[in-house]
Write a protein that holds these residues in place. Structure first.
Motif, PDB file in Angstrom:
ATOM      1  N   GLU A 215      40.676 -58.704  41.092  1.00 49.63           N
ATOM      2  CA  GLU A 215      39.266 -59.063  41.172  1.00 49.63           C
ATOM      3  C   GLU A 215      38.444 -57.980  40.483  1.00 49.63           C
ATOM      4  N   PHE A 216      37.160 -58.276  40.216  1.00 50.77           N
ATOM      5  CA  PHE A 216      36.352 -57.363  39.417  1.00 50.77           C
ATOM      6  C   PHE A 216      34.970 -57.147  40.033  1.00 50.77           C
ATOM      7  N   GLY A 217      34.462 -55.935  39.853  1.00 56.12           N
ATOM      8  CA  GLY A 217      33.144 -55.582  40.350  1.00 56.12           C
ATOM      9  C   GLY A 217      32.452 -54.609  39.421  1.00 56.12           C
ATOM     10  N   ILE A 218      31.179 -54.341  39.699  1.00 54.88           N
ATOM     11  CA  ILE A 218      30.372 -53.473  38.843  1.00 54.88           C
ATOM     12  C   ILE A 218      29.461 -52.609  39.702  1.00 54.88           C
ATOM     13  N   ARG A 219      29.210 -51.400  39.237  1.00 55.86           N
ATOM     14  CA  ARG A 219      28.339 -50.445  39.917  1.00 55.86           C
ATOM     15  C   ARG A 219      27.066 -50.249  39.096  1.00 55.86           C
ATOM     16  N   LEU A 220      25.924 -50.572  39.687  1.00 55.91           N
ATOM     17  CA  LEU A 220      24.636 -50.540  38.993  1.00 55.91           C
ATOM     18  C   LEU A 220      23.537 -50.019  39.914  1.00 55.91           C
ATOM     19  N   HIS A 221      22.522 -49.412  39.334  1.00 54.93           N
ATOM     20  CA  HIS A 221      21.270 -49.190  40.035  1.00 54.93           C
ATOM     21  C   HIS A 221      20.363 -50.397  39.755  1.00 54.93           C
ATOM     22  N   VAL A 222      19.380 -50.592  40.601  1.00 50.37           N
ATOM     23  CA  VAL A 222      18.431 -51.686  40.398  1.00 50.37           C
ATOM     24  C   VAL A 222      17.003 -51.169  40.611  1.00 50.37           C
TER      25      VAL A 222
ATOM     26  N   VAL B  10      16.079 -59.949  37.090  1.00 51.19           N
ATOM     27  CA  VAL B  10      17.214 -59.183  37.606  1.00 51.19           C
ATOM     28  C   VAL B  10      18.283 -60.126  38.146  1.00 51.19           C
ATOM     29  N   ALA B  11      17.873 -61.170  38.852  1.00 55.64           N
ATOM     30  CA  ALA B  11      18.852 -62.145  39.352  1.00 55.64           C
ATOM     31  C   ALA B  11      19.592 -62.804  38.197  1.00 55.64           C
TER      32      ALA B  11
ATOM     33  N   ALA C 262      20.608 -48.884  35.109  1.00 58.10           N
ATOM     34  CA  ALA C 262      19.911 -49.688  36.105  1.00 58.10           C
ATOM     35  C   ALA C 262      19.454 -50.999  35.485  1.00 58.10           C
ATOM     36  N   LEU C 263      19.498 -52.064  36.283  1.00 58.00           N
ATOM     37  CA  LEU C 263      18.853 -53.312  35.902  1.00 58.00           C
ATOM     38  C   LEU C 263      17.382 -53.209  36.280  1.00 58.00           C
ATOM     39  N   VAL C 264      16.489 -53.452  35.327  1.00 55.43           N
ATOM     40  CA  VAL C 264      15.052 -53.280  35.538  1.00 55.43           C
ATOM     41  C   VAL C 264      14.349 -54.595  35.218  1.00 55.43           C
ATOM     42  N   GLY C 265      13.498 -55.046  36.134  1.00 56.83           N
ATOM     43  CA  GLY C 265      12.726 -56.245  35.850  1.00 56.83           C
ATOM     44  C   GLY C 265      12.185 -56.886  37.108  1.00 56.83           C
TER      45      GLY C 265
ATOM     46  N   PRO D 115      19.273 -56.018  27.110  1.00 48.55           N
ATOM     47  CA  PRO D 115      18.122 -56.583  27.811  1.00 48.55           C
ATOM     48  C   PRO D 115      18.107 -56.245  29.299  1.00 48.55           C
ATOM     49  N   ASN D 116      17.067 -55.488  29.708  1.00 49.16           N
ATOM     50  CA  ASN D 116      16.838 -55.091  31.111  1.00 49.16           C
ATOM     51  C   ASN D 116      17.870 -54.107  31.654  1.00 49.16           C
ATOM     52  N   LEU D 117      18.744 -53.581  30.793  1.00 50.69           N
ATOM     53  CA  LEU D 117      19.713 -52.560  31.210  1.00 50.69           C
ATOM     54  C   LEU D 117      19.250 -51.214  30.670  1.00 50.69           C
ATOM     55  N   TRP D 118      18.893 -50.318  31.589  1.00 52.34           N
ATOM     56  CA  TRP D 118      18.198 -49.060  31.277  1.00 52.34           C
ATOM     57  C   TRP D 118      19.099 -47.872  31.593  1.00 52.34           C
TER      58      TRP D 118
END
Length: 389
Positions: free
Chosen positions: A225-232, A318-319, A310-313, A294-297
């Motif tokens: 399985e797969f996952g991701i680590r992000l700030h928002v 963001v969704a 971080a995803l910004v928006g 796009p929206n990835l900072w």
């Protein structure tokens, strides 16, 4: 889709790179964050590891009694303790928490930190050791359900008659999660782990990493399985979100960035190298330069090690970006925001209702019987459906 939050055991603040706006991270504060995540319906929390953090197992154990359903993604670090001890720790935690532990295998990428902990192996040898460690760990736990012992003789680690008397709740063992960007990391993920984690790179890069791990696993007859680590950084409007992103790094000076980037450059982590490349080692500073997709900072990575994007928006944007990552095959999202208590609420309130995830929280329309929003004119209760439309 499983949404996790993050416990900032290395500190929390309104601004990166400064003590201004900082707050003490003590047990009471961590209980607030964990309690919020539990009540809001986050699947679990990631607890970081390393010399800059409080010990993750002690922290996780202290929060069992103040949470009900929340899972804890806790690190094991080969070289710091033996796999048999790590197996007993995991089994004990799993029983005491009612099956709420996940294990994050961390090989480490900071040579100075590793040497301070007594680990002198190079990058390739650390992955060899990690592969032996998690193999022994898994077998001890799996065999504990039948009361069996395990023998193993490897290049770095060996056990004879290793046995666990009290098995974990989860059978055969708590799930193993792992992240790494090198070929050795991908091979280890394909061979032994349950979920592979990537840091927040642009979707095309994430897709390539997923494809490589998936193909390697398929050749071994396995699935991962797969996952991701992000700030928002999510706000009611796009402008407000980008303003908040700029505010987050508004106290960072050039000297701090130079010092941080020099420290990151000394690491032998391929993932950290890729994070640094996203903001050109600190050279990119404007919004236009730091928005790498796009929206990835990439502004967080100017001074923060590890996850640096971080995803910004606004909430819909963001969704939508999260759903784009999900379409690549990701179903585990480990998120965070500064400060972590307030942003746990903000993300849940603004984004949870828009995601294709099972609504299992009071916030998303569960069996809440008490007030949900302030009563209008002492007469009418607000409609939850109307508030989410």
């Amino acid at each position: 889709m499983q949404i996790f939050w993050f416990l900032p055991t290395h500190g929390d603040s309104r601004y990166l790179g400064t003590s201004e706006g900082a707050r003490p991270v003590d047990l009471a504060y961590l209980q607030q964050i964990a309690g919020a995540a539990d009540n809001l319906g986050y699947e679990g929390v990631l607890i970081p590891t390393g010399r800059s953090c409080e010990d993750p197992w002690v922290i996780a154990s202290s929060l069992i009694g103040s949470t009900k359903k929340l899972k804890f993604l806790v690190a094991v670090r080969p070289g710091l303790h033996q796999p048999s001890l790590a197996a007993r720790m995991a089994a004990t935690f799993d029983r005491l928490s009612g099956g709420r532990v996940l294990v994050n295998l961390v090989t480490g990428g900071d040579q100075a930190e590793l040497e301070g902990d007594g680990v002198y192996l190079d990058h390739a040898s650390r992955y060899e050791q990690s592969a032996e460690f998690i193999r022994i760990w898994r077998e001890i736990l799996a065999r504990s359900h039948g009361g069996l012992a395990f023998d193993y003789e490897g290049k770095h680690l060996s056990v004879k008659g290793a046995k666990l008397l009290y098995p974990p709740v989860q059978n055969p063992h708590p799930p193993v999660w792992f992240g790494g960007s090198s070929a050795a990391a991908h091979e280890l993920a394909a061979e032994q782990v349950d979920a592979y984690l990537t840091w927040g790179e642009p979707p095309a890069e994430v897709a390539r990493k997923i494809a490589d791990v998936r193909n390697r696993a398929a050749r071994k007859g396995r699935t991962v399985e797969f996952g991701i680590r992000l700030h928002v950084i999510v706000r009611e409007t796009e402008d407000a979100a980008w303003k908040a992103a700029e505010e987050l790094i508004s106290r960072v000076d050039d000297e701090t960035v130079i010092r941080a980037q020099a420290a990151f450059a000394r690491m032998d982590s391929e993932g950290q190298r890729r994070m640094a490349a996203l903001h050109a080692g600190g050279a990119r500073r404007s919004r236009a330069e730091l928005e790498i997709s796009p929206n990835l900072w990439a502004g967080v990575g100017l001074v923060r090690g590890g996850a640096g994007t971080a995803l910004v928006g606004d909430s819909k944007t963001v969704a939508a970006r999260i759903e784009e990552y999900a379409a690549l095959g990701l179903d585990k999202f480990i998120l965070s925001g500064y400060p972590h208590l307030e942003e746990a609420y903000r993300f849940a309130e603004l984004v949870f209702p828009l995601l294709s995830r099972k609504a299992k929280t009071q916030l998303a329309g569960g069996s809440l019987s008490g007030p949900f929003g302030e009563v209008v004119a002492n007469l009418d209760a607000p409609s939850r459906l109307a508030s989410q439309s």
